[in-house]
Design an enzyme around this catalytic site. Structure first.
Site, PDB file in Angstrom:
ATOM      1  N   LYS A 187     -31.096 -23.534  54.796  1.00 28.31           N
ATOM      2  CA  LYS A 187     -31.605 -22.753  55.926  1.00 28.31           C
ATOM      3  C   LYS A 187     -33.139 -22.664  55.867  1.00 28.31           C
ATOM      4  O   LYS A 187     -33.815 -22.951  56.832  1.00 28.31           O
ATOM      5  CB  LYS A 187     -31.006 -21.347  55.917  1.00 28.31           C
ATOM      6  CG  LYS A 187     -31.533 -20.471  57.032  1.00 28.31           C
ATOM      7  CD  LYS A 187     -30.873 -19.119  57.102  1.00 28.31           C
ATOM      8  CE  LYS A 187     -31.501 -18.296  58.221  1.00 28.31           C
ATOM      9  NZ  LYS A 187     -30.886 -16.941  58.344  1.00 28.31           N
ATOM     10  N   GLU A 193     -33.731 -25.465  43.973  1.00 22.74           N
ATOM     11  CA  GLU A 193     -32.670 -26.322  43.453  1.00 22.74           C
ATOM     12  C   GLU A 193     -32.399 -27.491  44.419  1.00 22.74           C
ATOM     13  O   GLU A 193     -32.326 -28.655  44.014  1.00 22.74           O
ATOM     14  CB  GLU A 193     -31.381 -25.520  43.254  1.00 22.74           C
ATOM     15  CG  GLU A 193     -31.485 -24.407  42.207  1.00 22.74           C
ATOM     16  CD  GLU A 193     -31.860 -23.071  42.809  1.00 22.74           C
ATOM     17  OE1 GLU A 193     -32.429 -23.051  43.933  1.00 22.74           O
ATOM     18  OE2 GLU A 193     -31.622 -22.037  42.159  1.00 22.74           O
ATOM     19  N   GLY A 242     -27.340 -17.102  55.800  1.00 22.85           N
ATOM     20  CA  GLY A 242     -26.901 -18.249  55.004  1.00 22.85           C
ATOM     21  C   GLY A 242     -25.435 -18.165  54.623  1.00 22.85           C
ATOM     22  O   GLY A 242     -24.685 -19.119  54.745  1.00 22.85           O
ATOM     23  N   ARG A 243     -25.002 -16.945  54.219  1.00 23.21           N
ATOM     24  CA  ARG A 243     -23.608 -16.783  53.793  1.00 23.21           C
ATOM     25  C   ARG A 243     -22.656 -16.616  54.967  1.00 23.21           C
ATOM     26  O   ARG A 243     -21.468 -16.365  54.779  1.00 23.21           O
ATOM     27  CB  ARG A 243     -23.495 -15.620  52.813  1.00 23.21           C
ATOM     28  CG  ARG A 243     -24.104 -14.330  53.299  1.00 23.21           C
ATOM     29  CD  ARG A 243     -24.209 -13.311  52.182  1.00 23.21           C
ATOM     30  NE  ARG A 243     -24.897 -12.093  52.629  1.00 23.21           N
ATOM     31  CZ  ARG A 243     -26.209 -11.945  52.635  1.00 23.21           C
ATOM     32  NH1 ARG A 243     -26.992 -12.933  52.228  1.00 23.21           N
ATOM     33  NH2 ARG A 243     -26.780 -10.827  53.064  1.00 23.21           N
ATOM     34  N   GLU A 328     -23.640 -10.453  47.841  1.00 22.36           N
ATOM     35  CA  GLU A 328     -25.005 -10.644  48.353  1.00 22.36           C
ATOM     36  C   GLU A 328     -25.221  -9.805  49.617  1.00 22.36           C
ATOM     37  O   GLU A 328     -26.345  -9.423  49.932  1.00 22.36           O
ATOM     38  CB  GLU A 328     -25.276 -12.122  48.652  1.00 22.36           C
ATOM     39  CG  GLU A 328     -26.754 -12.436  48.829  1.00 22.36           C
ATOM     40  CD  GLU A 328     -27.059 -13.923  48.777  1.00 22.36           C
ATOM     41  OE1 GLU A 328     -26.936 -14.599  49.821  1.00 22.36           O
ATOM     42  OE2 GLU A 328     -27.443 -14.414  47.697  1.00 22.36           O
ATOM     43  N   HIS A 359      -1.663 -16.453  33.727  1.00 20.06           N
ATOM     44  CA  HIS A 359      -1.681 -16.966  32.347  1.00 20.06           C
ATOM     45  C   HIS A 359      -3.081 -16.863  31.760  1.00 20.06           C
ATOM     46  O   HIS A 359      -3.426 -17.568  30.821  1.00 20.06           O
ATOM     47  CB  HIS A 359      -1.187 -18.415  32.350  1.00 20.06           C
ATOM     48  CG  HIS A 359       0.162 -18.562  32.984  1.00 20.06           C
ATOM     49  ND1 HIS A 359       1.336 -18.429  32.287  1.00 20.06           N
ATOM     50  CD2 HIS A 359       0.516 -18.761  34.275  1.00 20.06           C
ATOM     51  CE1 HIS A 359       2.367 -18.575  33.110  1.00 20.06           C
ATOM     52  NE2 HIS A 359       1.887 -18.786  34.326  1.00 20.06           N
ATOM     53  N   LYS A 468     -36.544 -15.876  42.168  1.00 20.54           N
ATOM     54  CA  LYS A 468     -37.174 -17.081  42.710  1.00 20.54           C
ATOM     55  C   LYS A 468     -38.662 -17.118  42.343  1.00 20.54           C
ATOM     56  O   LYS A 468     -39.215 -18.153  41.994  1.00 20.54           O
ATOM     57  CB  LYS A 468     -37.009 -17.115  44.238  1.00 20.54           C
ATOM     58  CG  LYS A 468     -35.569 -17.347  44.704  1.00 20.54           C
ATOM     59  CD  LYS A 468     -35.488 -17.421  46.224  1.00 20.54           C
ATOM     60  CE  LYS A 468     -34.069 -17.704  46.696  1.00 20.54           C
ATOM     61  NZ  LYS A 468     -33.956 -17.813  48.170  1.00 20.54           N
TER      62      LYS A 468
END
Ligand code: F6P
Length: 505
Positions: A187, A193, A242-243, A328, A359, A468
């Site tokens: 975005k 990254e 973004g999410r 977030e 399990h 950041k």
């Protein structure tokens, strides 16, 4: 402050009264408990009868919603009000999946996506690397996995989110640059990254980079400055968080995988939930009920986490997706008033696939010291149907929620299960694009309900900025600058990393 409200104080008293009862008692006292505490919406069933609530609890929670003017807040969301107050933006992800939208740019983007899918289908591309992280990765990855039965392309997608050379470099060694697309999903087009990976891929693509690199971003200028052809840039807008962006061109990897018609079915499922959320009375409103039940568990029963356990391998990324969506969005501690809140907000979201969780961590949920509410999700049918497998899968899901609720008394205390542990079970017919759209939209709106009641900002994420900024500082230190400004822990760790003591003034 919220905790001074009448509804809040009444709920606190109610919880003290209800704490003296057990879930099994509530079932024994009401043969219609399932009918009274479950809700159907289209082909989805939400069974919340195993939550530790009574009709009075629900009424008091609805009073809390009324105190928060939730109905108006829902209307504001869909009307495009600036509900993202600190960034002065709307949160109109619902408009992306509204088939009646009047926003030309949304229709144009869907057409651009359609053209791209058709062009790629008839191209000689064999692979596509999808770069992105957070909301630019989790949504496309989750939906592509969940809808694998709908895959209509031979294109192989490779999602790369982390800056891990052991992931990226071996992948590049296996691929042919001439026949590999690279979609840069970002975005802001500033995420370190994603851009670090993109730079390495740009070199690897060589002469093919101008044709094979595409961008999906709300910052087209930065994408073009990076060297992406303007005709290869898909844009979305700052009123799409973004999410909350899977519904935009961020979903292009999904469209490339399952085709545009199935992508539109995904949008349709989410739109159906939007209509339900916008119009259903709060007491019969599934996102509202999920939000209120979460507040009941977090703020009144003091359960600080929520386990998401979907019984489908294709939904194994759902817990991770909801981690970002919930934590977030509502991982905040400052109220809209500017005061620090004196109550809990977002739960710690975690989970895993059923049956595997049985399990692994379910032992703790059955006999541990912490009560962990669970959201179980399970389909009646699989695409590749096998009755025996499906019955074991569904019986496992139902057995787990029953065991959590009823527990078991045994002669040996170490074998006993206390029971009285809450869960909600969401059941649907089969995983389809519509169902995935519904599930995601359901939780999006649940998160919004909780943010409104908690009086916090659900659509910004200022907390990630410090990390950041510090990355940049530490990278400078690694290159030999500013060594003197580093705390001894970071300096010691850097020493170890660099294999030599830092030069400190
Ligand atoms: O985690 C912070 C964040 O900004 C998320 O909100 C976002 O989904 C992710 O990083 C990636 O951001 P972008 O899409 O701008 O690369």
């Amino acid at each position: 402050m919220l905790t001074n409200s009448k509804a809040w104080r009444t709920l606190l008293q109610h919880q003290q009264y209800l704490a003296q009862s057990k879930l099994i008692d509530l079932f024994n006292a009401d043969s219609q408990r399932f009918a009274n505490f479950s809700l159907r919406f289209d082909d989805m069933l939400c069974d919340y009868s195993k939550q530790h609530v009574t009709a009075e609890t629900m009424n008091l929670l609805l009073d809390l919603a009324d105190e928060a003017n939730l109905t108006q807040a829902i209307a504001d969301l869909f009307a495009g009000a600036l509900v993202n107050k600190t960034e002065q933006r709307a949160a109109l992800h619902s408009e992306l999946r509204n088939p009646h939208t009047t926003r030309v740019e949304i229709k144009q983007t869907l057409e651009q996506m359609q053209d791209c899918v058709a062009a790629i289908k008839h191209s000689d591309y064999t692979d596509a690397i999808i770069l992105g992280i957070g909301g630019s990765d989790l949504g496309p990855r989750l939906v592509c996995e969940a809808l694998a039965p709908y895959k209509t392309t031979d294109l192989t997608l490779h999602f790369v989110s982390n800056v891990d050379s052991d992931t990226l470099l071996p992948l590049l060694q296996r691929l042919n640059p001439a026949r590999t697309l690279c979609l840069i999903n970002s975005k802001t087009f500033t995420t370190i990254e994603t851009l670090t990976n993109a730079k390495i891929i740009r070199v690897w693509l060589g002469i093919h980079s101008s044709h094979n690199m595409w961008a999906i971003t709300a910052n087209p200028g930065a994408a073009e400055a990076f060297g992406i052809n303007a005709s290869h840039v898909f844009t979305f807008w700052d009123w799409v968080g973004g999410r909350y962006s899977i519904w935009s061109a961020v979903g292009l990897p999904v469209a490339l995988t399952i085709g545009m018609e199935n992508f539109k079915r995904l949008l349709h499922g989410a739109h159906m939930v939007d209509q339900h959320f916008a119009t259903a009375p709060l007491a019969q409103n599934m996102p509202v009920l999920l939000g209120l039940l979460g507040i009941w568990n977090i703020n009144f029963r003091q359960h600080a986490t929520l386990c998401i356990q979907p019984y489908a391998d294709g939904l194994q990324l759902l817990p991770a997706y909801l981690q970002q969506l919930e934590m977030e969005s509502n991982g905040k501690s400052v109220a809209n008033s500017g005061e620090t809140v004196n109550y809990q907000t977002a739960p710690v979201i975690w989970g895993g696939v059923g049956c595997n969780g049985q399990h692994a961590y379910m032992q703790m949920l059955h006999q541990g010291t912490q009560v962990v509410p669970v959201d179980f999700l399970v389909a009646r049918r699989a695409h590749a149907q096998n009755q025996e497998l499906q019955q074991v899968l569904v019986a496992s899901c139902l057995g787990q929620s029953q065991a959590l609720m009823s527990g078991r008394t045994t002669k040996e205390s170490y074998k006993a299960c206390a029971g009285n542990k809450p869960s909600t079970t969401i059941m649907f017919d089969i995983i389809t694009p519509e169902i995935i759209g519904k599930i995601i939209a359901l939780y999006e709106h649940k998160v919004y309900v909780q943010g409104v009641i908690w009086q916090i900002q659900s659509f910004d994420q200022w907390g990630v900025q410090l990390g950041k900024d510090l990355i940049k500082d530490i990278l400078q230190v690694m290159s030999g600058d500013n060594a003197q400004n580093v705390d001894s822990s970071t300096a010691g760790l850097l020493d170890f990393f660099l294999g030599c003591p830092l030069t400190t003034a």
